[in-house]
Design a protein around this motif. Structure first.
Motif, mmCIF file in Angstrom:
data_model
loop_
_atom_site.group_PDB
_atom_site.id
_atom_site.type_symbol
_atom_site.label_atom_id
_atom_site.label_comp_id
_atom_site.label_asym_id
_atom_site.label_seq_id
_atom_site.Cartn_x
_atom_site.Cartn_y
_atom_site.Cartn_z
ATOM 1 N N THR A 83 22.326 64.746 20.163
ATOM 2 C CA THR A 83 22.166 65.126 21.571
ATOM 3 C C THR A 83 21.843 63.903 22.407
ATOM 4 O O THR A 83 21.260 62.931 21.916
ATOM 5 N N LYS A 84 22.222 63.953 23.652
ATOM 6 C CA LYS A 84 21.945 62.855 24.580
ATOM 7 C C LYS A 84 21.615 63.446 25.943
ATOM 8 O O LYS A 84 22.412 63.413 26.877
ATOM 9 N N PRO A 85 20.450 64.056 26.059
ATOM 10 C CA PRO A 85 20.119 64.788 27.292
ATOM 11 C C PRO A 85 19.819 63.883 28.466
ATOM 12 O O PRO A 85 19.380 62.742 28.305
ATOM 13 N N ILE A 86 20.057 64.403 29.658
ATOM 14 C CA ILE A 86 19.525 63.785 30.868
ATOM 15 C C ILE A 86 18.018 64.018 30.864
ATOM 16 O O ILE A 86 17.557 65.142 30.703
ATOM 17 N N SER A 87 17.239 62.965 31.037
ATOM 18 C CA SER A 87 15.784 63.080 31.081
ATOM 19 C C SER A 87 15.341 63.331 32.522
ATOM 20 O O SER A 87 15.738 62.596 33.426
ATOM 21 N N GLU A 184 17.818 57.426 28.441
ATOM 22 C CA GLU A 184 19.124 56.770 28.434
ATOM 23 C C GLU A 184 20.013 57.360 29.518
ATOM 24 O O GLU A 184 20.011 58.563 29.749
ATOM 25 N N GLY A 185 20.771 56.475 30.172
ATOM 26 C CA GLY A 185 21.719 56.935 31.183
ATOM 27 C C GLY A 185 21.032 57.453 32.433
ATOM 28 O O GLY A 185 19.925 57.055 32.780
ATOM 29 N N ARG A 186 21.697 58.360 33.117
ATOM 30 C CA ARG A 186 21.161 58.901 34.362
ATOM 31 C C ARG A 186 19.900 59.719 34.114
ATOM 32 O O ARG A 186 19.821 60.484 33.148
ATOM 33 N N VAL A 187 18.913 59.561 34.988
ATOM 34 C CA VAL A 187 17.698 60.367 34.937
ATOM 35 C C VAL A 187 17.520 61.034 36.297
ATOM 36 O O VAL A 187 17.948 60.503 37.323
ATOM 37 N N PHE A 188 16.902 62.204 36.302
ATOM 38 C CA PHE A 188 16.645 62.944 37.528
ATOM 39 C C PHE A 188 15.146 62.922 37.828
ATOM 40 O O PHE A 188 14.327 63.111 36.933
ATOM 41 N N ALA A 286 24.059 51.217 32.182
ATOM 42 C CA ALA A 286 23.522 52.079 31.137
ATOM 43 C C ALA A 286 24.642 52.782 30.400
ATOM 44 O O ALA A 286 25.763 52.885 30.894
ATOM 45 N N PRO A 287 24.353 53.287 29.199
ATOM 46 C CA PRO A 287 25.369 54.014 28.441
ATOM 47 C C PRO A 287 25.868 55.238 29.194
ATOM 48 O O PRO A 287 25.180 55.786 30.048
ATOM 49 N N ALA A 288 27.081 55.656 28.889
ATOM 50 C CA ALA A 288 27.629 56.871 29.494
ATOM 51 C C ALA A 288 26.804 58.070 29.097
ATOM 52 O O ALA A 288 26.208 58.114 28.027
ATOM 53 N N GLN A 289 26.765 59.068 29.977
ATOM 54 C CA GLN A 289 25.937 60.251 29.731
ATOM 55 C C GLN A 289 26.487 61.447 30.476
ATOM 56 O O GLN A 289 27.303 61.317 31.374
ATOM 57 N N ALA A 290 26.032 62.609 30.078
ATOM 58 C CA ALA A 290 26.440 63.838 30.761
ATOM 59 C C ALA A 290 26.079 63.771 32.230
ATOM 60 O O ALA A 290 25.011 63.306 32.583
ATOM 61 N N GLN A 291 26.970 64.257 33.082
ATOM 62 C CA GLN A 291 26.765 64.168 34.518
ATOM 63 C C GLN A 291 26.762 65.553 35.154
ATOM 64 O O GLN A 291 27.389 66.486 34.649
#
Length: 387
Positions: A83-87, A184-188, A286-291
């Motif tokens: 898994t690679k969740p948005i944090s 990792e990646g985009r964070v909200f 940053a690494p690619a991530q779910a958007q």
């Protein structure tokens, strides 16, 4: 186009979570010994022992040692394999008529529960795509210790056992810093700005900016900038990048922007201030991530928008408002360039001042527990401590 109010489904779920947490907190206050026994049992199972006072050093209980280690345990904060969740991160909250009342009698909905409900809805549609600190293994364990409650700290032995005043916030600050370092990646960010007294400002944003797997360009505020700001300030200082570095509440601390004064400056002075603020804060690839996808349509409740200086009044019921922003299942999609637009408006009025009951006895020193806040600030609870 202005963002829409907080989606009805997220709002309702957040209220359920807030009320459940309130009930759990009351239970912990009624029976703090059961919480203390559970923590001590976990410490014993980990092979820890009380450290007696020696050589001028205070006694440190096994419970304190266990909690300190938990706050830095990366394994318990790392997402499950595959898994690679948005944090998501959060700070403070909003006044809401259906939320539990805080200690000053203000009905208050923490951003924590909005973030958790958003993450839960994403994971229901696409498992493993979103998380908050409190939904990780380590965050859940620390949250279940109810360290914000004086009764629990006393049951653990208080200062004599290594639990001084302010221990809860210090511990949550440490685990928040650890959590931010693993993102990792985009964070909200569930909040409008980072108050200088918040964990978001003091620990999390700095860690995220310096995290080579996140960086400045991947920090995204869920809400638009405060509507009480002048339009030029909202446009130029309300970007994700500026809000991830600047602070707007304390002129005596670094990175301060006065929303009103900023708008009165010349365009050249405003640009110079922003350039100076962001100088040295290099964006990171940053690494690619779910958007997040564009929201679908749904019905939302009436919302009240912040106005200065008077409190905003509820608007007429809004029509065709969005559901919670979705997260795509394909975590390998490339991160889009440029800042993302905010997803939501703040929703219900976020008061800048609170009428609190008067306390008997001598007036407290400014900045101490029970004293008026050093500057107007949002309501706070949970990891950010009481306002």
């Amino acid at each position: 186009m202005s963002p829409e109010p907080i989606p009805e489904g997220v709002e309702e779920g957040a209220l359920l979570r807030a009320n459940a947490r309130q009930e759990a907190t009351l239970g912990a206050k009624r029976n703090p010994q059961s919480i203390a026994r559970r923590i001590k049992a976990a410490a014993t199972a980990a092979g820890l022992k009380d450290q007696p006072a020696a050589d001028g050093k205070p006694r440190v209980s096994k419970a304190r040692q266990y909690i300190d280690a938990l706050a830095e345990d990366k394994a318990k904060l790392t997402p499950p394999d595959g898994t690679k969740p948005i944090s998501a991160f959060w700070t403070y909250g909003i006044e809401h008529p259906k939320a539990p009342k805080n200690e000053w009698g203000v009905p208050f909905l923490s951003q924590r529960f909005l973030a958790e409900e958003w993450a839960a809805q994403q994971n229901e549609a696409n498992p493993g795509t979103a998380q908050t600190l409190e939904t990780t293994r380590g965050g859940r364990e620390l949250d279940a210790m109810f360290l914000w409650e004086d009764e629990v700290i006393e049951a653990l032995g208080g200062e004599k056992a290594g639990f001084p005043e302010g221990y809860a916030k210090a511990t949550w600050a440490k685990i928040s810093e650890t959590y931010a370092g693993l993102a990792e990646g985009r964070v909200f960010v569930f909040g409008q700005t980072a108050d200088t007294r918040s964990i978001l400002h003091q620990q999390e944003l700095g860690m995220l900016r310096g995290n080579e797997n996140v960086g400045l360009d991947n920090i995204h505020f869920v809400y638009e900038a405060p509507r009480s700001w002048p339009e030029v300030t909202r446009t130029e200082a309300g970007t994700n990048a500026v809000r991830a570095v600047a602070q707007f509440d304390n002129k005596d601390l670094p990175h301060y922007i006065d929303p009103q004064g900023f708008a009165a400056d010349t365009p050249e002075a405003r640009k110079a201030k922003i350039d100076s603020l962001l100088e040295g804060v290099a964006p990171t690839q940053a690494p690619a991530q779910a958007q997040p996808q564009a929201p679908a349509q749904a019905q939302a409740p009436a919302q009240a928008q912040p106005q200065a200086p008077a409190r905003a009044q509820p608007q007429a019921p809004a029509q065709a408002q969005p559901q919670a922003p979705a997260v795509e299942a394909d975590a390998q999609q490339a991160t889009p360039k440029g800042p993302a637009a905010p997803l939501w408006q703040m929703g219900f009025q976020q008061p800048q001042t609170i009428t609190r009951p008067k306390r008997s006895g001598p007036a407290p020193v400014a900045g101490s527990p029970g004293a008026p806040p050093l500057a107007p600030r949002p309501l706070a609870t949970g990891m950010d401590g009481p306002a």
